[in-house]
Write an enzyme that holds these catalytic residues in place. Structure first.
Site, PDB file in Angstrom:
ATOM      1  N   HIS A  13     -13.791 -62.105  29.091  1.00 22.56           N
ATOM      2  CA  HIS A  13     -12.873 -62.452  27.981  1.00 22.56           C
ATOM      3  C   HIS A  13     -11.407 -62.509  28.781  1.00 22.56           C
ATOM      4  CE1 HIS A  13     -11.305 -62.190  23.944  1.00 22.56           C
ATOM      5  NE2 HIS A  13     -10.078 -62.484  24.379  1.00 22.56           N
ATOM      6  N   HIS A  15      -8.072 -65.508  29.269  1.00 23.41           N
ATOM      7  CA  HIS A  15      -7.709 -66.891  28.857  1.00 23.41           C
ATOM      8  C   HIS A  15      -6.888 -67.422  30.224  1.00 23.41           C
ATOM      9  CE1 HIS A  15      -8.220 -66.250  24.636  1.00 23.41           C
ATOM     10  NE2 HIS A  15      -8.039 -64.860  24.446  1.00 23.41           N
ATOM     11  N   ASN A  17      -4.453 -69.406  30.707  1.00 24.64           N
ATOM     12  CA  ASN A  17      -3.193 -69.402  30.746  1.00 24.64           C
ATOM     13  C   ASN A  17      -2.441 -67.965  30.711  1.00 24.64           C
ATOM     14  OD1 ASN A  17      -2.073 -72.089  31.556  1.00 24.64           O
ATOM     15  ND2 ASN A  17      -3.319 -72.926  29.753  1.00 24.64           N
ATOM     16  N   HIS A  68       2.998 -72.777  28.043  1.00 21.19           N
ATOM     17  CA  HIS A  68       2.102 -74.219  27.690  1.00 21.19           C
ATOM     18  C   HIS A  68       3.285 -75.083  28.065  1.00 21.19           C
ATOM     19  CE1 HIS A  68      -1.005 -72.378  25.126  1.00 21.19           C
ATOM     20  NE2 HIS A  68      -1.402 -72.208  26.625  1.00 21.19           N
ATOM     21  N   LYS A 103      -6.142 -79.242  25.945  1.00 19.70           N
ATOM     22  CA  LYS A 103      -4.942 -79.629  25.110  1.00 19.70           C
ATOM     23  C   LYS A 103      -4.544 -81.280  25.566  1.00 19.70           C
ATOM     24  CE  LYS A 103      -3.191 -75.125  26.266  1.00 19.70           C
ATOM     25  NZ  LYS A 103      -4.085 -74.654  26.815  1.00 19.70           N
ATOM     26  N   HIS A 330     -12.847 -64.518  18.397  1.00 18.27           N
ATOM     27  CA  HIS A 330     -11.537 -63.339  18.229  1.00 18.27           C
ATOM     28  C   HIS A 330     -12.005 -63.070  16.729  1.00 18.27           C
ATOM     29  CE1 HIS A 330     -10.198 -64.806  22.200  1.00 18.27           C
ATOM     30  NE2 HIS A 330      -9.064 -64.201  21.917  1.00 18.27           N
ATOM     31  N   GLU A 333      -8.367 -59.053  14.747  1.00 10.75           N
ATOM     32  CA  GLU A 333      -7.060 -58.648  15.740  1.00 10.75           C
ATOM     33  C   GLU A 333      -5.924 -58.371  14.639  1.00 10.75           C
ATOM     34  OE1 GLU A 333      -5.939 -61.268  19.300  1.00 10.75           O
ATOM     35  OE2 GLU A 333      -6.871 -62.575  17.903  1.00 10.75           O
ATOM     36  N   ASP A 408      -8.448 -60.128  28.956  1.00  9.97           N
ATOM     37  CA  ASP A 408      -7.715 -60.851  27.991  1.00  9.97           C
ATOM     38  C   ASP A 408      -6.596 -61.701  28.662  1.00  9.97           C
ATOM     39  OD1 ASP A 408      -7.466 -61.726  25.532  1.00  9.97           O
ATOM     40  OD2 ASP A 408      -6.209 -60.051  24.705  1.00  9.97           O
ATOM     41  N   ASP A 409      -5.422 -61.148  28.991  1.00  3.89           N
ATOM     42  CA  ASP A 409      -4.300 -62.058  29.779  1.00  3.89           C
ATOM     43  C   ASP A 409      -3.685 -61.132  30.767  1.00  3.89           C
ATOM     44  OD1 ASP A 409      -4.399 -64.210  27.548  1.00  3.89           O
ATOM     45  OD2 ASP A 409      -4.026 -62.500  26.325  1.00  3.89           O
TER      46      ASP A 409
HETATM   47  P1  5GP Z   1      -5.181 -70.999  27.162  1.00  2.00           P
HETATM   48  O1  5GP Z   1      -6.091 -71.414  26.210  1.00  2.00           O
HETATM   49  O2  5GP Z   1      -3.692 -71.950  27.091  1.00  2.00           O
HETATM   50  O3  5GP Z   1      -5.554 -71.016  28.616  1.00  2.00           O
HETATM   51  O4  5GP Z   1      -4.596 -69.682  27.102  1.00  2.00           O
HETATM   52  C1  5GP Z   1      -3.682 -69.129  26.286  1.00  2.00           C
HETATM   53  C2  5GP Z   1      -4.090 -69.291  24.883  1.00  2.00           C
HETATM   54  O5  5GP Z   1      -5.217 -68.489  24.529  1.00  2.00           O
HETATM   55  C3  5GP Z   1      -2.991 -68.792  23.818  1.00  2.00           C
HETATM   56  O6  5GP Z   1      -2.181 -69.620  23.503  1.00  2.00           O
HETATM   57  C4  5GP Z   1      -4.050 -68.242  22.501  1.00  2.00           C
HETATM   58  O7  5GP Z   1      -4.375 -69.643  21.969  1.00  2.00           O
HETATM   59  C5  5GP Z   1      -4.925 -67.875  23.301  1.00  2.00           C
HETATM   60  N1  5GP Z   1      -4.938 -66.424  23.511  1.00  2.00           N
HETATM   61  C6  5GP Z   1      -4.525 -65.627  24.392  1.00  2.00           C
HETATM   62  N2  5GP Z   1      -4.622 -64.299  24.430  1.00  2.00           N
HETATM   63  C7  5GP Z   1      -4.894 -64.123  23.080  1.00  2.00           C
HETATM   64  C8  5GP Z   1      -5.268 -62.985  22.149  1.00  2.00           C
HETATM   65  O8  5GP Z   1      -5.058 -61.780  22.610  1.00  2.00           O
HETATM   66  N3  5GP Z   1      -5.403 -63.210  20.894  1.00  2.00           N
HETATM   67  C9  5GP Z   1      -5.874 -64.561  20.451  1.00  2.00           C
HETATM   68  N4  5GP Z   1      -6.324 -64.605  19.255  1.00  2.00           N
HETATM   69  N5  5GP Z   1      -5.764 -65.692  21.206  1.00  2.00           N
HETATM   70  C10 5GP Z   1      -5.258 -65.450  22.346  1.00  2.00           C
END
Ligand code: 5GP
Length: 468
Positions: A13, A15, A17, A68, A103, A330, A333, A408-409
């Site tokens: 998990h 993401h 960005n 973004h 995107k 998801h 949350e 996550d991030d």
């Molecule tokens: P990307 O999809 O642009 O590579 O990564 C960032 C995106 O992932 C965010 O704009 C959001 O849509 C999603 N995202 C990142 N972290 C979370 C989180 O903790 N919860 C949720 N629901 N979405 C997340």
């Protein structure tokens, strides 16, 4: 933390960005402003990305919008993807499922497809580089040491320091680029110096760059290449200004040769943003279906949990399933019992978070046995759970529910997967053997093929046995 850095790990998990290096965002902004472009991002917004620390879920989504706003070129997207793969590899992640939201940004000449291809190109470039560090990156001394190690271990030698030899068995979708694993000895790993802390670290992310010399089963050339990678790895991501965007991805790769001591399998999930309507969600699913041959294995539903409703994506998610894609959602949350109930009834292959479940839903989750991706630091920093020891990991783990620790991030929350393991060990009093078991079991919940799982199982068993 050192112990956790040595564990071969599985990240399910992450993401794209949200895993970006803050320095990269700064680099891109600097480059664009030097070129006279105004991206409408303030100093304060930029500082928010780099400072880290606690922020609400709503603030996080504002932050993603800023990221973004900056990442608008294919070169930037590819660079970020390549760096993220290398960062996970340096943290001893042997299997990475990255996710990103395709995107369409016509104002920048970007379609969902071109965006996703830029991500895949970045992943491929990083994998190529991890497999073959340019020989010129190795010093004479490193080449000599590599040759000596090769002479001692020889091709196909076993034991710590020998190559695991999984490189030949390439993953289906990615071809030979997908797999290629060598295993350095324990001493060869460069560990970060910080200890386990239970309070989230604000600021920059930890970089657990691996390094060191080892022979690989593919012979002296690979050993020399790996020596070069090890030498660079000890330095971690290069601080200071990075390459300009004009110089493109390859330049970015060359400037940041913080390569890992081993390579990884990487798969991609395409995320449906909760802001998207049924048609946009379907477009993403169709794209994922088309790109399966390039390593896209599934679809994720993510984005601001205060936005949208489950019914609007159900058609697209059913189509994903029909196309042979796996689905992870998801869920929970925020308090949304009806939605969580519907999601559980739909039975996705995996779920993420599930922080805000009442007792009835928690029981349903346990009964479902759906594997859960848990992101400790993210949940604590966004105040979705009050503290690490109170995280629902404890209850689910004790109940034997399938759980996977994830970041996550990692860029936004300043963490690494090793750090998440270390936090779990401290917060839930897990012995090292339990961490090893967590890593082992995580593999079973991946969306990898059975062949890939078998390869990874062998690799992990060998590496874990060496640690035990
Ligand atoms: P990307 O999809 O642009 O590579 O990564 C960032 C995106 O992932 C965010 O704009 C959001 O849509 C999603 N995202 C990142 N972290 C979370 C989180 O903790 N919860 C949720 N629901 N979405 C997340």
């Amino acid at each position: 933390l050192k112990l956790c850095e040595n564990i071969p790990k599985v990240e399910l998990h992450a993401h794209l960005n949200g895993s970006v290096r803050p320095q990269t965002i700064k680099d891109i902004l600097d480059e664009r402003s030097r070129a006279g472009e105004a991206l409408g991002v303030t100093e304060q917004q930029l500082a928010d990305i780099t400072v880290g620390g606690e922020r609400s879920l709503r603030d996080c989504f504002r932050l993603f919008d800023v990221i973004h706003a900056v990442t608008t070129t294919h070169a930037a997207i590819s660079r970020i993807a390549a760096e993220v793969v290398r960062d996970f590899a340096a943290d001893r992640v042997v299997y990475l499922e990255l996710r990103t939201t395709p995107k369409a940004r016509p104002e920048y000449g970007m379609t969902k497809e071109s965006y996703t291809e830029a991500v895949l190109d970045g992943i491929d470039a990083a994998l190529r580089q991890l497999r073959a560090v340019p020989p010129r990156a190795a010093s004479q001394q490193q080449l000599l040491l590599a040759a000596q190690a090769q002479a001692v271990g020889g091709p196909g030698a076993s034991g710590p320091g020998a190559g695991a030899g999984a490189g030949a068995g390439a993953s289906g979708a990615q071809g030979a680029d997908g797999v290629g694993v060598t295993s350095p000895s324990h001493e060869q790993l460069v560990a970060a110096s910080e200890g386990v802390v239970l309070s989230p670290r604000a600021g920059q992310r930890t970089t657990a760059a691996g390094g060191g010399l080892h022979a690989s089963s593919s012979g002296a050339a690979a050993a020399a290449e790996t020596a070069a990678a090890g030498s660079e790895g000890a330095q971690g991501p290069r601080p200071g200004p990075g390459p300009g965007l004009e110089s493109g991805l390859e330049s970015g790769l060359e400037s940041g040769l913080e390569t890992a001591p081993h390579l990884i399998i990487v798969k991609l999930l395409l995320s449906i943003d909760r802001r998207e309507d049924a048609a946009a969600a379907m477009e993403t699913v169709q794209l994922a279906a088309r790109l399966q041959s390039r390593g896209v294995v599934g679809v994720d539903l993510s984005g601001n949990p205060y936005v949208g409703s489950w019914a609007q994506w159900q058609g697209a998610l059913a189509a994903a399933r029909g196309a042979g894609l796996r689905v992870t959602l998801h869920a929970g949350e925020v308090v949304a019992p009806e939605e969580v109930r519907a999601m559980l009834a739909w039975r996705p292959e995996r779920l993420g978070h599930c922080c805000c479940l009442d007792a009835e839903l928690a029981a349903q989750l346990k009964a479902s046995a759906i594997p859960l991706e848990l992101c400790l630091t993210s949940n604590v920093l966004t105040q979705s759970v009050p503290s690490y020891p109170e995280h629902h990991f404890a209850e689910l783990y004790a109940a034997g529910h399938p759980v996977v620790l994830c970041t996550d991030d990692s860029g936004v929350f300043g963490t690494t997967l090793s750090r998440e393991y270390a936090i779990a060990a401290a917060a839930f009093k897990l012995p090292v053997s339990a961490l090893h078991e967590l890593a082992r079991r995580s593999l079973e919940y991946t969306f990898a093929s059975e062949t890939e799982k078998a390869q990874l199982r062998r690799l992990m068993e060998r590496e874990l046995a060496a640690l035990e």
